[in-house]
Scaffold this active site. Sequence first.
Site, short mmCIF file in Angstrom:
data_model
loop_
_atom_site.label_atom_id
_atom_site.label_comp_id
_atom_site.label_asym_id
_atom_site.label_seq_id
_atom_site.Cartn_x
_atom_site.Cartn_y
_atom_site.Cartn_z
N SER A 225 -2.90 -7.92 3.20
CA SER A 225 -3.30 -7.68 4.58
C SER A 225 -3.80 -8.95 5.26
O SER A 225 -3.50 -9.20 6.43
CB SER A 225 -4.39 -6.60 4.64
OG SER A 225 -3.88 -5.36 4.22
N LYS B 150 -16.40 -7.10 6.42
CA LYS B 150 -15.17 -7.55 7.07
C LYS B 150 -15.17 -7.18 8.55
O LYS B 150 -15.55 -6.07 8.92
CB LYS B 150 -13.94 -6.89 6.42
CG LYS B 150 -13.66 -7.33 5.01
CD LYS B 150 -12.39 -6.66 4.50
CE LYS B 150 -12.05 -7.08 3.09
NZ LYS B 150 -10.84 -6.39 2.60
N HIS C 166 0.84 -1.20 0.00
CA HIS C 166 0.00 0.00 0.00
C HIS C 166 0.88 1.26 0.00
O HIS C 166 0.64 2.20 -0.75
CB HIS C 166 -0.91 0.04 1.24
CG HIS C 166 -1.91 -1.06 1.30
ND1 HIS C 166 -2.12 -1.80 2.44
CD2 HIS C 166 -2.77 -1.54 0.37
CE1 HIS C 166 -3.08 -2.68 2.22
NE2 HIS C 166 -3.48 -2.56 0.96
N ARG D 122 -1.84 -6.60 -7.88
CA ARG D 122 -0.78 -7.58 -7.66
C ARG D 122 -0.77 -8.65 -8.72
O ARG D 122 0.27 -9.22 -9.03
CB ARG D 122 -0.95 -8.25 -6.29
CG ARG D 122 -0.74 -7.32 -5.12
CD ARG D 122 -1.13 -7.98 -3.84
NE ARG D 122 -2.58 -8.24 -3.89
CZ ARG D 122 -3.26 -8.86 -2.96
NH1 ARG D 122 -2.66 -9.32 -1.89
NH2 ARG D 122 -4.56 -9.05 -3.08
#
Length: 159
Positions: free
Chosen positions: A129, A42, A18, A91
């Site tokens: 994460s 979440k 990040h 990614r």
Amino acid sequence: MKRIALFPGSFDPFTNGHYDVVMRGAKLFDEVIVAIGNNSSKQRYIPVEKMYEVMTRLFEGHPNISVQTFKGLTAEFAREVGAQFLLRGLRNTTDFEYENTIAQANRHVNHDLESVFLITSPQLAAISSSIIREIHRFGGNVDQFIPFQFSEIADSALQ
């Protein structure tokens, strides 16, 4: 006109990946707003308030980078803060598929919002994460993946 980019995410936690996207984005835009959102699907590992505090300190020396928190739709928040661009990191192809769908939805909500994707630096592409949370949850040291002392932050937040 000032070119403002919004870099939204749950940042639970904020990773070196990040950080890399923010710093590279800060070279492309006049201003980058790192926006910590509350994802209703979440359960947070680190409270938003704690991440906000840490991330604000992290970017103190960078006048064109700020940190804010928000609730609700990202595209609406972008409109509120005057951001014309959404900054996102990719990614892999799985990220692209997910981000493409989100970009289309954001564009539907806010027609003036352009999504800009930066390919993650190769050495950071394996970091996520969720992986960091899992390693930490089982006692592993994750400080090499985080641009601040995560263990101290997480241990105090989780008590």
